[in-house]
Design a protein around this motif. Structure first.
Motif, PDB file in Angstrom:
ATOM      1  N   VAL A 173      49.588  70.180  36.619  1.00 15.87           N
ATOM      2  CA  VAL A 173      49.065  69.486  37.011  1.00 15.87           C
ATOM      3  C   VAL A 173      47.226  69.061  37.703  1.00 15.87           C
ATOM      4  CG1 VAL A 173      48.832  67.814  38.944  1.00 15.87           C
ATOM      5  CG2 VAL A 173      50.801  69.041  38.686  1.00 15.87           C
ATOM      6  N   ASP A 175      44.188  68.017  38.442  1.00 13.82           N
ATOM      7  CA  ASP A 175      43.818  67.296  40.119  1.00 13.82           C
ATOM      8  C   ASP A 175      42.409  67.321  40.301  1.00 13.82           C
ATOM      9  OD1 ASP A 175      45.198  67.341  42.594  1.00 13.82           O
ATOM     10  OD2 ASP A 175      43.966  68.346  43.533  1.00 13.82           O
ATOM     11  N   SER A 177      40.075  66.650  43.932  1.00 11.31           N
ATOM     12  CA  SER A 177      40.054  66.522  45.310  1.00 11.31           C
ATOM     13  C   SER A 177      38.351  66.678  45.853  1.00 11.31           C
ATOM     14  CB  SER A 177      40.884  67.911  45.803  1.00 11.31           C
ATOM     15  OG  SER A 177      40.419  68.823  45.066  1.00 11.31           O
TER      16      SER A 177
END
Length: 245
Positions: A173, A175, A177
């Motif tokens: 995944v 990602d 952040s």
């Protein structure tokens, strides 16, 4: 980088400068800098992408490079790099739009930088563009598999007998952040699987010639007792690539 990400780096440049340079960080001192020196040996014209306060760039000068240029999108890093001197020249620029002519360098280095770059394909294409045919690219990453967000050492006392193992987070995944790396210090990170980087390198004509997955160095393990049991789990990945002719 997005504008918000650039603001975070400007605000927290001192966190990096104080904690990861001038001998403050054992992973840099015992592992990253020696690897960089080894693989930059013989370099003449060096580009340090995402140079921060310039420790890799200064290392290249000490190793005998004739011309060393560092670029970083953060003013606070460029200003500090210039203040520390040591021979390189610096410019404020992002990796996805390098302000250099084609085939300007025989060596490019990106050390723990691409985890913070949104436009990864453009940035890797720019690396290939500014390298001469046969030039090398030293690509240091936090290990994309074993340092996936959510990964860590698990001491499972529920099983009988108890087990200890390294948990891997949601590796496939991608990602984005913002992590609080210490109190009130927020840094943007992007996780991508290794294939995402390798395929982008291949598409840009950068051929993988060597891969290093070193064990965490003794100085790091001494400071992070929770990692002692996971000393066989690498934190760092180095890909050495060559621009095809």
């Amino acid at each position: 980088m997005a504008e918000h990400d650039e603001d975070l780096w400007e605000a927290h440049a001192g966190w990096w400068q104080d904690g990861f340079s001038e001998g403050a960080d054992p992973e840099y001192e015992e592992q990253i800098l020696p690897l960089a020196a080894e693989h930059m040996a013989g370099a003449v014209d060096v580009l340090d992408i995402g140079c921060g306060e310039g420790q890799i760039a200064r290392l290249a000068v000490r190793g005998g490079a004739r011309r060393v240029v560092g670029v970083d999108p953060t003013w606070a890093q460029v200003v500090e790099a210039e203040r520390r001197g040591g021979g390189p020249v610096y410019a404020r620029a992002g990796a996805a739009a390098l302000p250099f002519a084609d085939a300007s360098f025989d060596t490019a280095v990106a050390c723990l930088v691409f985890e913070h770059i949104v436009d990864v394909d453009d940035a890797i294409a720019e690396v290939a563009r500014v390298l001469r045919p046969g030039g090398r690219f030293l690509f240091f990453l936090n290990h994309p598999l074993l340092q996936t967000p959510g990964s860590g050492w698990i001491d499972d006392q529920i099983l009988d007998p108890p087990e200890q193992y390294w948990r891997i987070g949601p590796y496939l995944v991608e990602d984005e952040s913002v992590e609080e790396v210490e109190k009130d210090v927020f840094i943007p990170f992007i996780h991508r699987p290794l294939s995402r980087y390798v395929n982008a390198l291949a598409d840009a004509g950068l051929v993988l010639t060597r891969m290093e997955e070193p064990a965490p160095p003794p100085g790091f393990l001494a400071r992070a007792s929770e990692y002692e049991a996971a000393a066989t789990i690498p934190r760092l990945l180095l890909l050495r690539c060559r621009r095809s002719d």
